[in-house]
Design a protein around this motif. Structure first.
Motif, PDB file in Angstrom:
ATOM      1  N   VAL A 152       0.979  -1.154  -0.120  1.00 20.65           N
ATOM      2  CA  VAL A 152       0.210  -0.119  -0.018  1.00 20.65           C
ATOM      3  C   VAL A 152       1.072   1.127   0.191  1.00 20.65           C
ATOM      4  O   VAL A 152       0.728   2.135  -0.804  1.00 20.65           O
ATOM      5  N   ARG A 153       2.056   1.269   0.816  1.00 20.09           N
ATOM      6  CA  ARG A 153       3.012   2.372   1.012  1.00 20.09           C
ATOM      7  C   ARG A 153       3.587   2.781  -0.402  1.00 20.09           C
ATOM      8  O   ARG A 153       3.518   3.938  -0.623  1.00 20.09           O
ATOM      9  N   GLN A 154       3.814   2.021  -1.213  1.00 22.32           N
ATOM     10  CA  GLN A 154       4.254   2.250  -2.480  1.00 22.32           C
ATOM     11  C   GLN A 154       3.299   2.639  -3.509  1.00 22.32           C
ATOM     12  O   GLN A 154       3.799   3.208  -4.583  1.00 22.32           O
ATOM     13  N   ARG A 155       2.101   2.562  -3.376  1.00 24.94           N
ATOM     14  CA  ARG A 155       1.056   2.800  -4.414  1.00 24.94           C
ATOM     15  C   ARG A 155       0.191   3.892  -4.136  1.00 24.94           C
ATOM     16  O   ARG A 155      -0.314   4.517  -4.943  1.00 24.94           O
ATOM     17  N   LEU A 156       0.154   4.235  -2.814  1.00 20.64           N
ATOM     18  CA  LEU A 156      -0.853   5.271  -2.362  1.00 20.64           C
ATOM     19  C   LEU A 156       0.062   6.216  -1.418  1.00 20.64           C
ATOM     20  O   LEU A 156       1.092   6.145  -1.263  1.00 20.64           O
ATOM     21  N   ALA A 157      -0.669   7.352  -0.847  1.00 13.82           N
ATOM     22  CA  ALA A 157      -0.024   8.381  -0.067  1.00 13.82           C
ATOM     23  C   ALA A 157       0.688   7.622   1.015  1.00 13.82           C
ATOM     24  O   ALA A 157       0.063   6.746   1.625  1.00 13.82           O
ATOM     25  N   PRO A 158       1.649   8.078   1.588  1.00 15.87           N
ATOM     26  CA  PRO A 158       2.303   7.775   2.951  1.00 15.87           C
ATOM     27  C   PRO A 158       1.470   7.833   3.984  1.00 15.87           C
ATOM     28  O   PRO A 158       1.645   6.766   5.038  1.00 15.87           O
ATOM     29  N   TYR A 159       0.417   8.477   4.306  1.00 15.25           N
ATOM     30  CA  TYR A 159      -0.447   8.391   5.374  1.00 15.25           C
ATOM     31  C   TYR A 159      -1.534   7.318   5.185  1.00 15.25           C
ATOM     32  O   TYR A 159      -2.245   7.286   6.251  1.00 15.25           O
ATOM     33  N   GLU A 160      -1.622   6.873   4.013  1.00 14.69           N
ATOM     34  CA  GLU A 160      -2.839   6.015   3.796  1.00 14.69           C
ATOM     35  C   GLU A 160      -2.704   4.523   4.202  1.00 14.69           C
ATOM     36  O   GLU A 160      -3.412   3.737   4.164  1.00 14.69           O
ATOM     37  N   TYR A 161      -1.180   4.014   4.337  1.00 15.27           N
ATOM     38  CA  TYR A 161      -1.058   2.826   4.327  1.00 15.27           C
ATOM     39  C   TYR A 161      -1.273   2.424   5.789  1.00 15.27           C
ATOM     40  O   TYR A 161      -1.196   2.962   7.082  1.00 15.27           O
ATOM     41  N   PRO A 162      -1.857   1.011   6.081  1.00 13.10           N
ATOM     42  CA  PRO A 162      -2.455   0.747   7.345  1.00 13.10           C
ATOM     43  C   PRO A 162      -1.235   0.199   8.409  1.00 13.10           C
ATOM     44  O   PRO A 162      -0.230  -0.572   8.184  1.00 13.10           O
ATOM     45  N   LYS A 163      -1.357   1.084   9.501  1.00 12.46           N
ATOM     46  CA  LYS A 163      -0.440   0.865  10.476  1.00 12.46           C
ATOM     47  C   LYS A 163      -0.554  -0.347  11.092  1.00 12.46           C
ATOM     48  O   LYS A 163       0.258  -0.844  11.752  1.00 12.46           O
ATOM     49  N   GLU A 164      -1.754  -0.737  11.316  1.00  9.56           N
ATOM     50  CA  GLU A 164      -2.182  -2.055  11.713  1.00  9.56           C
ATOM     51  C   GLU A 164      -2.856  -3.043  11.036  1.00  9.56           C
ATOM     52  O   GLU A 164      -3.805  -2.392  10.270  1.00  9.56           O
ATOM     53  N   ILE A 165      -2.482  -4.122  10.824  1.00  6.19           N
ATOM     54  CA  ILE A 165      -3.601  -5.233   9.983  1.00  6.19           C
ATOM     55  C   ILE A 165      -3.855  -6.336  11.012  1.00  6.19           C
ATOM     56  O   ILE A 165      -3.256  -6.990  11.449  1.00  6.19           O
ATOM     57  N   GLU A 166      -5.531  -6.686  10.857  1.00  8.17           N
ATOM     58  CA  GLU A 166      -5.576  -7.754  11.718  1.00  8.17           C
ATOM     59  C   GLU A 166      -6.386  -8.808  10.432  1.00  8.17           C
ATOM     60  O   GLU A 166      -7.300  -8.348   9.757  1.00  8.17           O
ATOM     61  N   PHE A 167      -6.075 -10.142  10.610  1.00 13.08           N
ATOM     62  CA  PHE A 167      -6.578 -10.943   9.843  1.00 13.08           C
ATOM     63  C   PHE A 167      -7.781 -11.790  10.437  1.00 13.08           C
ATOM     64  O   PHE A 167      -7.862 -12.106  11.687  1.00 13.08           O
ATOM     65  N   LEU A 168      -8.788 -11.868   9.625  1.00  5.03           N
ATOM     66  CA  LEU A 168      -9.928 -12.535   9.934  1.00  5.03           C
ATOM     67  C   LEU A 168     -10.496 -13.449   8.914  1.00  5.03           C
ATOM     68  O   LEU A 168      -9.895 -13.492   7.954  1.00  5.03           O
ATOM     69  N   ASP A 169     -11.132 -14.546   9.475  1.00  2.00           N
ATOM     70  CA  ASP A 169     -11.918 -15.393   8.559  1.00  2.00           C
ATOM     71  C   ASP A 169     -12.910 -15.096   7.535  1.00  2.00           C
ATOM     72  O   ASP A 169     -13.096 -15.222   6.367  1.00  2.00           O
ATOM     73  N   SER A 170     -13.608 -13.689   8.079  1.00  2.00           N
ATOM     74  CA  SER A 170     -14.657 -13.127   7.321  1.00  2.00           C
ATOM     75  C   SER A 170     -15.005 -11.882   7.634  1.00  2.00           C
ATOM     76  O   SER A 170     -14.623 -11.500   8.941  1.00  2.00           O
ATOM     77  N   LEU A 171     -15.489 -10.874   7.073  1.00  2.00           N
ATOM     78  CA  LEU A 171     -15.629  -9.671   7.399  1.00  2.00           C
ATOM     79  C   LEU A 171     -17.433  -9.391   7.768  1.00  2.00           C
ATOM     80  O   LEU A 171     -18.146 -10.296   7.089  1.00  2.00           O
ATOM     81  N   PRO A 172     -17.702  -8.736   8.524  1.00  2.00           N
ATOM     82  CA  PRO A 172     -19.257  -8.478   8.707  1.00  2.00           C
ATOM     83  C   PRO A 172     -19.729  -7.859   7.585  1.00  2.00           C
ATOM     84  O   PRO A 172     -19.316  -6.865   7.134  1.00  2.00           O
TER      85      PRO A 172
END
Length: 564
Positions: A519-539
């Protein structure tokens, strides 16, 4: 390709008759002219298959209209429909409309509380319920004093105050004199989920279907279609996994298909990418409406469908969320068509979108206003925003020629305050606000920026989750993603992404870093996710939209120490 948009949009004029009936548009005329033409194909995960003609649809609807009249249903009365994609659902809509009553579709996924609220608020007098949802309806029956009778579809023994569908219809005449409905008469009551407060019932008039048709024709590439050409009719088949209980499945699939005399496939079963391809191959589906979440799943599960399936798709329409360039490119490359994105909502459906045959589609764009609709991005004061400025998508009561647009709903059911709050300006010369944010470009294309309550600020920058989510999905390891703010004491909020991985991929610290760099390489620096959480599914909502508010609330509760 040439851009015929300005010519088509400028030349279009509405011609709305005073008398108008959805039942006549979608069935009556076809039952008289071509009674043996296919109307409904049915398939199910249980292996049951069937085919029904327009003549069969009309005769069954006539019997049901007589049965409902015998139960005391009159013009204006509400009839609840807790039904999946099946023949009886189409029959119910035609029958109720012939009476001048109001159909209230309800999802099979609704629990007791959701059903009780809508049945109570609408004061539905009769409910037609598929046996799979019968237990939930029975559990709230005592809370719904206006509900006099339940018609049961499927194999289930009726109890007191209930009757079996087959027995009720077999006792009635197959002839019925349909009511002469007015264009302004109420036809359908659909409750919107909203983001705050109790659901609101959007009351749609007969004319709303007519208002939908320009968008349906454009998004499905149906220009030049001759409904009286048997060859064209026999080769066109529509299918969508969109629930017929929601606007997307009812007003964007079932009713428009029948209105043009084309058959639609109803599938009763769980969606899966493989099943979607199987259905499209077996029924030779030519036109389809697929949510972005469905397209993402299909892209990840079957990257090269032509290697496994023989398809004859002519058009793919999508809505609900931004498709994004990764899915857009995949559809064009692997399915051989350009996906036509569109935008609308229950109150004013099918107002913005693309038509790949007549004007160029821009990947990621919602498109432009369909013929007959005057759409703009407006600011808080109701002024039209210049290109590039983010504002709220709004639709004007009158089109560019000053004629009233037939697509508008009549209002929220018994909620004048909410109806008034939806509009800015004089009642007959006003903008209807959608609650969705977008910007326009110099060519008039709209670019979705998310719901007004989905955007958030990080270090002074306004963040729209859609762009980040689309970027993440472009990574081969990601099946789906949702971005929300995570409360932070120093910065106010951080960008957080919830990610569902593609089959065969496993969470790891290395993958987290890889996705952040992606994401950092493709969008603005302030847009990349500082945290990522993995889920089996989204609500998800029952209409296939990601419920970001659920994830936002989760992060707010975690920050406040209310949950671990």
């Amino acid at each position: 390709m040439s851009d015929a948009y300005a010519l088509i949009h400028g030349a279009f004029r509405w011609q709305v008759p005073d008398r108008l009936s959805i039942a006549e548009l979608c069935c009556g005329r076809w039952a008289r002219e071509t009674p043996d033409a296919p109307a409904i194909f049915f398939d199910s995960d249980s292996g049951c298959r069937a085919q029904y003609s327009f003549g069969q649809l009309q005769r069954a609807a006539n019997r049901l209209s007589n049965a409902l009249r015998r139960l005391g249903v009159e013009a204006g009365d509400r009839v609840g429909l807790v039904l999946p994609q099946r023949f009886e659902t189409a029959v119910a809509h035609i029958a109720i409309n012939q009476l001048g009553a109001v159909a209230m579709p309800l999802s099979m996924l609704f629990g007791p509380d959701a059903l009780a609220y809508r049945l109570q608020d609408s004061e539905a007098s009769v409910a037609i319920v598929e046996s799979g949802a019968l237990a939930a309806v029975r559990s709230v029956r005592a809370q719904c004093p206006a509900l006099r009778q339940v018609l049961v579809v499927g194999e289930s023994e009726p109890q007191d105050g209930e009757a079996g569908w087959m027995a009720a219809l077999q006792a009635e005449d197959a002839r019925f004199a349909a009511r002469d409905n007015a264009a302004e008469d109420p036809a359908i009551l659909i409750y919107t989920s909203g983001t705050t407060g109790a659901p609101k019932g959007a009351l749609l008039p007969q004319r709303a279907l007519l208002g939908n048709l320009t968008g349906f024709i454009a998004s499905q590439n149906w220009f030049g279609f001759d409904p009286h050409d048997p060859k064209v009719r026999s080769e066109a088949v529509f299918w969508s996994p969109a629930d017929w209980a929601w606007t997307g499945g009812l007003m964007d699939a079932l009713l428009p298909s029948l209105c043009f005399g084309r058959p639609i496939l109803g599938y009763q079963g769980r969606f899966s990418p493989e099943k979607a391809f199987e259905l499209m191959q077996h029924y030779r589906v030519s036109h389809t409406f697929l949510f972005p979440t469905a397209l993402k799943a299909m892209m990840k599960a079957v990257p090269h469908p032509a290697e496994h399936y023989t398809l004859r798709l002519e058009a793919v329409m999508s809505a609900g969320e931004a498709v994004g360039d990764a899915v857009f490119d995949w559809v064009r490359r692997e399915l051989g068509v350009t996906v036509n994105e569109m935008f609308g909502q229950t109150e004013i459906n099918y107002v913005v979108g693309n038509c790949a045959r007549l004007w160029p589609a821009k990947p990621g764009s919602m498109g432009r206003a369909y013929p007959g609709h005057r759409v703009a991005v407006i600011d808080d004061d109701g002024q039209v925003c210049p290109p590039g400025q983010i504002g709220e998508v709004a639709v004007h009561r009158r089109d560019g020629h000053g004629d009233l647009d037939p697509i508008f709903f009549l209002g929220y059911w018994r909620n004048e305050a909410a109806t008034a709050a939806k509009f800015t300006g004089d009642p007959l010369d006003s903008w209807c606000r959608t609650g969705d944010l977008a910007r326009t470009d110099e060519d008039g294309y709209l670019w979705y920026q998310g719901r007004a309550d989905d955007q958030f600020k990080v270090a002074g920058y306004r963040i729209g989750p859609g762009e980040i989510e689309n970027c993440l999905v472009r990574h081969e390891a990601v099946a789906n993603a949702a971005v929300v703010p995570k409360p932070d004491a120093e910065r106010g909020a951080l960008v957080k992404a919830f990610v569902v991985l593609a089959p065969g991929r496993q969470p790891s610290a290395a993958l987290t870093g890889e996705l952040q760099d992606f994401v950092r390489q493709r969008l603005a620096p302030y847009e990349y996710p500082k945290e990522i959480e993995f889920l089996d599914s989204l609500p998800m909502t029952t209409t296939g939209k990601v419920q970001r508010r659920v994830l936002r609330q989760l992060e707010a509760d975690r920050a406040a120490g209310r949950v671990a």
